[in-house]
Design an enzyme around this catalytic site. Sequence first.
Site, short mmCIF file in Angstrom:
data_model
loop_
_atom_site.label_atom_id
_atom_site.label_comp_id
_atom_site.label_asym_id
_atom_site.label_seq_id
_atom_site.Cartn_x
_atom_site.Cartn_y
_atom_site.Cartn_z
N THR A 117 0.81 -1.22 0.00
CA THR A 117 0.00 0.00 0.00
C THR A 117 0.84 1.27 0.00
OG1 THR A 117 -1.53 1.31 1.36
CG2 THR A 117 -0.11 -0.18 2.53
N TYR A 141 -1.94 0.43 9.88
CA TYR A 141 -2.18 -0.26 8.60
C TYR A 141 -0.92 -0.22 7.74
CZ TYR A 141 -3.82 -0.96 3.83
OH TYR A 141 -3.95 -1.39 2.53
#
Length: 329
Positions: A117, A141
């Site tokens: 990501t 995250y």
Amino acid sequence: MAVLVTGGAGYIGSHMVLALTDANEKVVVLDNLSTGFEWAIAPQAKLVKGDVADEELVGRLIKEHSVEAIVHFAGSIVVPESVIDPLGYYNNNTVKSRALMAAAVKGGVKNFIFSSTAAVYGNPETMPVFETARPAPISPYGTSKLMTEWMLRDSHAAYGLNYVALRYFNVAGADPRGRSGQSTPNATHLIKVACQTVLGQRASMDVFGTDYPTPDGTCMRDYIHVSDLIAAHMDALAHLRKGGESGIFNCGYGKGYSVLEVIKAVEKAAGKPVYHVLVPRRAGDPASIVAGADRVRDILGWQPKCADLDLIVRSALDWEMHLARRNAA
Ligand code: UDP
């Protein structure tokens, strides 16, 4: 020989399964169906319900199906949720990925493709951000995914596990043939939320933060159509199969749009207003993040076909209308 797709019942994973089965690849899906849908899996693929961290199960699947590549999508994906539940995110995204990798190494799987990501960058110092920038995630995250990248780098060096980690920017849109799309009922991602709002499924939506150092004060993101993202995975698989170098690649178009610009695009596509409320910032959001995406084109040969916000939004809106009809039936 087969490709094992973890999280193949989810939004992005199900598009990968479609692309692989469209290309006549043998596919085994490993998914615990916690957020995914069985109907989203291409009928030619075999579904195994289970946990990616179940090393014995994964070992058995590798052997039974002669798995030559693993494409690992399974994981948790909501930035603000990771701020509230970091240990849950480290478990799902890091600890479980370690177990999957251990099974891959033990079973002699050659190639591993990982969903990483742009959140690994945090607030980058220069824009666009290239893969050479020092990662500095600002959410659990982002950290949970970065640690998995590091495990892949080290496993490549130590055990010869070849890998491509794709750093996704903001993924949206649906399969052009209407076979899958973002279907999570309580989705939090911007384009999905804006589409639900314009269709009247939500009375209004929040715009998180209007005091960012961006032209209109709202956050900027690089939105990429899911079809183009999947094309990058197919390119990565071909690259690894022909012995290409392991590494990390940004997946975005190199153009940023603000939250308010996305809302305008949804209004234009639907011909109706998106009722929205300006509210304070949400935890964990970087102000702006746009991909430097030369590497994925130069090394993997990626050629995006849907680099247009209006097209992405149209595709997401069509899928949302399809889902509404489906849920009403
Ligand atoms: N966002 C928003 N309202 C929403 C959902 C998202 O203002 O209902 C903003 C969010 O704060 C961020 C951007 O839209 O600045 C993209 O967020 P999203 O959750 O879609 O993806 P992320 O970049 O967090 O992975």
